[in-house]
Every structure is written in structure tokens, then in C-alpha cells.
Scaffold this active site. Structure first.
Site, short mmCIF file in Angstrom:
data_model
loop_
_atom_site.label_atom_id
_atom_site.label_comp_id
_atom_site.label_asym_id
_atom_site.label_seq_id
_atom_site.Cartn_x
_atom_site.Cartn_y
_atom_site.Cartn_z
N ARG A 49 -36.97 52.42 137.42
CA ARG A 49 -35.30 52.98 137.58
C ARG A 49 -35.04 51.99 139.76
NH1 ARG A 49 -36.57 58.93 137.16
NH2 ARG A 49 -38.03 58.34 138.12
N VAL A 136 -50.66 61.74 123.04
CA VAL A 136 -51.81 63.00 122.38
C VAL A 136 -53.27 62.66 122.58
CG1 VAL A 136 -53.14 64.86 121.08
CG2 VAL A 136 -50.30 63.44 119.84
N ASP A 205 -46.82 71.56 127.78
CA ASP A 205 -47.38 69.85 127.05
C ASP A 205 -48.41 70.18 126.10
OD1 ASP A 205 -47.85 67.09 128.75
OD2 ASP A 205 -50.36 68.23 128.26
N LYS A 209 -47.93 68.55 122.38
CA LYS A 209 -48.57 67.52 122.05
C LYS A 209 -49.65 68.54 120.49
CE LYS A 209 -50.72 66.15 126.19
NZ LYS A 209 -51.43 65.97 127.51
P1 NAP Z 1 -44.28 57.67 135.71
O1 NAP Z 1 -45.34 57.82 136.77
O2 NAP Z 1 -43.35 58.99 136.52
O3 NAP Z 1 -43.88 56.51 135.85
C1 NAP Z 1 -42.15 56.58 135.13
C2 NAP Z 1 -41.28 55.11 134.94
O4 NAP Z 1 -40.05 54.65 134.07
C3 NAP Z 1 -41.43 54.78 136.69
O5 NAP Z 1 -41.87 53.55 137.34
C4 NAP Z 1 -39.53 54.76 136.95
O6 NAP Z 1 -39.50 53.97 137.96
C5 NAP Z 1 -40.16 54.01 135.54
N1 NAP Z 1 -38.00 54.96 135.26
C6 NAP Z 1 -37.70 56.19 134.93
N2 NAP Z 1 -36.50 56.17 133.93
C7 NAP Z 1 -35.67 55.05 134.17
C8 NAP Z 1 -34.88 54.68 133.78
N3 NAP Z 1 -33.67 54.97 133.32
N4 NAP Z 1 -34.74 52.72 133.52
C9 NAP Z 1 -36.16 52.05 133.97
N5 NAP Z 1 -36.87 52.76 134.19
C10 NAP Z 1 -37.63 53.92 134.73
O7 NAP Z 1 -44.88 58.49 134.15
P2 NAP Z 1 -45.89 57.93 133.63
O8 NAP Z 1 -47.17 59.31 134.53
O9 NAP Z 1 -46.51 56.73 134.20
O10 NAP Z 1 -45.61 58.88 132.44
C11 NAP Z 1 -45.05 57.52 131.31
C12 NAP Z 1 -45.15 58.59 129.77
O11 NAP Z 1 -46.34 58.46 129.53
C13 NAP Z 1 -44.53 59.87 130.31
O12 NAP Z 1 -43.91 60.03 129.05
C14 NAP Z 1 -46.31 61.03 129.92
O13 NAP Z 1 -45.67 61.62 129.16
C15 NAP Z 1 -46.50 59.91 129.12
N6 NAP Z 1 -48.28 60.10 129.71
C16 NAP Z 1 -48.73 59.93 130.87
C17 NAP Z 1 -50.06 60.47 130.87
C18 NAP Z 1 -50.55 60.26 131.89
O14 NAP Z 1 -51.74 60.58 132.91
N7 NAP Z 1 -50.03 59.61 133.11
C19 NAP Z 1 -50.88 60.58 129.83
C20 NAP Z 1 -50.47 60.40 128.60
C21 NAP Z 1 -48.91 60.52 128.55
P3 NAP Z 1 -39.12 53.78 139.19
O15 NAP Z 1 -40.74 53.23 139.57
O16 NAP Z 1 -38.67 52.83 139.44
O17 NAP Z 1 -39.33 55.45 139.72
#
Ligand code: NAP
Length: 429
Positions: A49, A136, A205, A209
Site C-alpha cells: 500500500r 487455518v 478469528d 477458521k
Molecule cells: P500485515 O502485516 O498487515 O500486512 C498486510 C500487507 O498488505 C502490507 O504489506 C500492506 O502494505 C499490504 N496492503 C494492504 N492493502 C493493500 C493494497 N490495497 N494493495 C497492496 N498492498 C496492500 O498482515 P499479515 O500479518 O502479513 O497478514 C496477511 C494475511 O495473512 C492476512 O489475511 C492474515 O489474516 C493472514 N495470516 C496472518 C498470520 C500472521 O501470523 N500474521 C497468520 C495466518 C494468516 P503496507 O506494508 O504498505 O502497509
């Protein structure tokens, strides 16, 4: 070594916790993946983003873009990985990628649990993969085992500890005697809980799942809105101390059940789990999924349910799978499924533990047990604690329907000998 190497250009949407870890893993693992599979995975583009944000990973010139749609539309990209999160724009981006014939890998539970049916249909229509193992329980392989290894197994029930934040909080309360507020604050300071912890602590959450697990396990479409929720914010140190005394741990469980009548019950709630049950020993931020089926008995999958690298490892597994399928001209279809018939929570049965503050006078026990009998809730055990203002009665019931237990509680609250219903918590038999 494979004779022919296929180059697979990967476009990643999102470079946050999981996206950045995937970029690192792709670089570290590319050579060994190529040696084993003949697939040369190349990171083509990464959409974010905010281009100005500093990143924990180094990306070659020209890889980073703020144009996620451009990545999806790029004809040179073979596989799209969605790690943005949320419903929009993730939904539109995933649909566009699928419609243009690109396999998609996502870790987005919210997306799959809310609009999965639309996405599965689009993937099927285009004849490409939509894979979501990481959505999940993070690193734990559970979606693929349910879809493949257990495809011939009629699953009766899945009980999961699928939210690491709440399991961490409950573990601290159990092991250190911490209050809910202190354990939450500690989880926040360690980065296990968000500043706004609602989605985790109120069970949303875990609900997303368990909707996905029910969909895959029972072959019928269950959405997040079908799941009834009860979170952990009401769990007190007294509940946990009492559970310990009886030989239980308190856990936030996500439960999906397939009834003999074909209906599906899906719920998230805290429960007392007997210490001898495998789920009782799942501590800290770990996750586990406990599967029951008449043919196989019991099966438990255990591991890291979140975190950048563990989640990215599950994502990378899906990328390799999708790339391999693409090379073979095949895909793993989920396709159209009938909408599940949901069993209302009122009709779902469980054993319960009820903790009542009562007046210390003759006849109280008789009045209270009469209310249980009136509503057809049978008592398995009863303990009396304290004297005077501290007098308490603690009941464990036999299995009873939620509606009967709620009716019992309403009547108990109306008794003048009952000061307060201190807590009500389900008990795993
Ligand atoms: P995050 O740290 O918030 O990262 C989200 C990323 O998406 C950021 O790099 C953000 O850009 C980018 N973004 C947001 N809106 C965008 C857009 N319109 N166009 C392009 N890029 C965009 O999230 P995360 O923790 O990595 O999680 C990602 C996914 O994995 C989610 O669905 C989450 O539920 C899932 N997940 C996460 C975990 C975990 O442990 N974190 C575990 C299981 C599943 P910026 O960096 O520029 O803000």
C-alpha cells in the site's frame, strides 16, 4: 534433478508479517525447491500500500509496486499470492487473478470464510487452483489433510485451538494465576495480541477458521456468520482455579460438528478440557486441531498457528503445489457446494459447569436443584464451598441443550436464594 526446469513467476500482494517472510523463504528455498521439483520460483512483483514504508526485506529494483491490480493483470505472472488481508480489495484482486487463469494462494481466513463459495466457483470455472492452507492454523497442515488424506473419512467432529492469542492468555492465567487483563497486556507487549484484541478475544478469528474447517471437512458451505461466538474476556482466575481443582484446563475451543441429521453446528466458546485430553496440553501460542471420526478414532495436528515465517512456510507449500499443478495442466477443485443447514446453538448439547453465589440458609440446595429438574437438566456433580456471604454452589451437569441451560439460568436468577450466577462454562466430556 529434473530434466526440464519450469520457471514460475510469482506475484505477491502484501509485504507485511507474512509477505516479508515469504519473500525471505522464497530466496532461501528456491534452489532446494528447484532441485526437488524442477520448479524455479522467481519473485516477479510485490505489491504494497505504502511504497515509502521501510521494509525488513531487501527487494531488487523494480520488484516493489503499489499497483496490486497491475500485478494481477501482468501476463508474465504465473501465480498470485494474496497476503493483504480483509475482504476488499482482496476479493476483487483474487477474483480477477482467477478469471485470468492464474492460480491463487491466500492466507486470508476472513476472505475464505466469508466469500469462499464465490472464490471456489471462480477457480473451478477458470480451471485453476485456489489454495489456502495458511488461512487455518498457520503452519499446521490441516486443509490439505482434510481435503486429501481424509477425503474418504466421514468426520464427526473437529475441535480446534486455532487462536494463539487467546491460548497464550489462558495459559498465562492457568500457569501464573494472572488475571485476564494482565495476561492480555502481556500478550500485547509481546506482539501476540493486537492493540484492539476484539477479533481474537471475542472468538471472531477462531470463528472464521472453524467455518473453513467445517466447509472442507463436511463438504458443505459454512460461512463466518454461521458460527456462534463466546469469547474469553469473562473468564476469571476463580474459574481457572476451580477447573484445576477438578482436573481441567480452560481453553477457547472452536468446534464443528456434523449431526446424524445432516445439520452442522459451529461454535467458539471457552470450555473446561480434562487434563488427560490432548488439547489440554496445548500451551502458549500453539494451535492444535483434534479430529474425530468413527473410522479413524482420534487424530490431532499440532504446531505454530501464526507468525510470519511459520505462516509463510504453509503459503510456500501451496505455491509449490499450485505451480506443479499448473505445469501438469491440472488443479485441485473444491467447486460448488450446497449451503450447510446450520443447527441453531439453542439445540446444541454440552455438559456445563455452573458457579452460583447463594444465601447460606437451609433449603437453598433443594430450591436450586428443583430448578434444574424443572428444565430437564440433570446434575452430574455438586460441590458446596464457603459459608455465610461466601457460600457457593458449583454444579456440573450431564449433557444438556443450550436452550434448557439458558432457561435454567433465567429461573435461577429469579430465585431469592441465589445472589448471583458467577460463571457458566461448558465442559468437554
Ligand atoms: P500485515 O502485516 O498487515 O500486512 C498486510 C500487507 O498488505 C502490507 O504489506 C500492506 O502494505 C499490504 N496492503 C494492504 N492493502 C493493500 C493494497 N490495497 N494493495 C497492496 N498492498 C496492500 O498482515 P499479515 O500479518 O502479513 O497478514 C496477511 C494475511 O495473512 C492476512 O489475511 C492474515 O489474516 C493472514 N495470516 C496472518 C498470520 C500472521 O501470523 N500474521 C497468520 C495466518 C494468516 P503496507 O506494508 O504498505 O502497509
Amino acid at each position: 534433478m529434473h530434466e526440464e526446469t519450469s520457471v514460475v513467476r510469482v506475484g505477491v500482494l502484501g509485504c507485511g508479517n507474512v509477505g516479508a517472510a515469504l519473500v525471505t523463504l522464497l530466496a532461501d528455498q528456491a534452489a532446494s525447491i528447484e532441485a526437488r521439483s524442477g520448479l524455479r520460483l522467481e519473485l516477479a512483483r510485490v505489491a504494497v500500500r505504502n511504497l515509502a514504508k521501510s521494509r525488513s526485506v531487501q527487494l531488487a529494483e523494480g520488484i516493489l509496486t503499489h499497483d496490486a491490480q497491475g500485478v494481477v493483470d501482468d501476463p508474465d505472472i504465473d501465480v498470485v499470492v494474496e497476503l493483504v488481508g480483509g475482504i476488499e480489495p482482496a476479493r476483487s484482486l483474487v477474483l480477477d487473478a482467477l478469471k485470468s487463469g492464474k492460480p491463487v494462494v491466500t492466507a486470508n481466513k476472513e476472505l475464505v470464510a466469508n466469500v469462499g463459495a464465490e472464490l471456489f466457483a471462480a477457480a473451478d470455472a477458470a480451471g485453476v487452483d485456489l489454495l489456502f492452507e495458511a488461512a487455518v492454523a498457520g503452519a499446521i497442515p490441516v486443509v490439505r489433510p482434510l481435503r486429501e488424506s481424509l477425503a474418504g473419512t466421514p468426520i464427526r467432529r473437529i475441535t480446534g485451538i486455532v487462536n494463539g492469542t487467546t491460548n497464550y492468555i489462558l495459559s498465562r492465567m492457568s500457569e501464573q494465576g494472572a488475571t485476564y487483563a494482565d495476561a492480555l497486556a502481556e500478550a500485547q507487549s509481546l506482539g501476540y495480541a493486537e492493540r484492539d484484541p476484539t477479533a481474537d478475544v471475542e472468538g471472531f478469528d477462531a470463528g472464521a477458521k472453524v467455518a473453513i474447517l467445517a466447509t472442507i471437512a463436511f463438504g458443505t458451505s459454512v460461512v463466518a456468520g454461521d458460527v456462534s461466538h463466546e469469547g474469553i474476556s469473562g473468564v476469571t482466575p476463580a474459574d481457572i482455579a476451580f477447573a484445576h481443582r477438578l482436573g481441567y484446563e480452560v481453553k477457547l475451543l472452536a468446534v464443528a460438528e456434523h449431526g446424524g441429521d445432516g445439520r452442522v453446528a459451529v461454535r467458539v466458546h471457552p470450555a473446561m478440557v480434562p487434563r488427560g485430553h490432548p488439547l489440554a496440553s496445548v500451551r502458549g501460542s500453539f494451535n492444535a486441531v483434534f479430529i474425530e471420526a468413527d473410522t479413524l478414532g482420534e487424530l490431532m495436528l499440532y504446531g505454530r498457528g501464526a507468525g510470519g515465517l511459520p505462516t509463510a512456510s504453509a503459503v510456500l507449500g501451496d505455491v509449490v503445489d499450485a505451480a506443479g499443478n499448473r505445469r501438469r495442466g491440472t488443479y485441485a477443485s473444491i467447486g460448488a457446494m450446497p449451503r450447510a443447514v446450520i443447527r441453531p446453538i439453542d439445540e446444541v448439547s454440552s455438559e456445563y459447569c455452573l458457579h452460583l453465589e447463594v444465601l447460606d440458609r437451609p433449603g437453598v440446595l433443594h430450591a436450586v436443584s428443583g430448578v434444574f429438574a424443572e428444565h430437564g437438566v440433570s446434575i452430574r456433580s455438586m460441590e458446596q464451598e464457603g459459608l455465610g456471604d461466601e457460600a457457593r454452589l458449583i454444579f456440573i451437569t450431564h449433557e444438556a441443550a443450550e436452550a434448557s441451560v439458558q432457561a435454567t439460568l433465567a429461573s435461577l436468577r429469579g430465585l431469592d436464594v441465589v445472589d448471583r450466577v458467577r460463571s457458566v462454562i461448558r465442559v468437554v466430556a
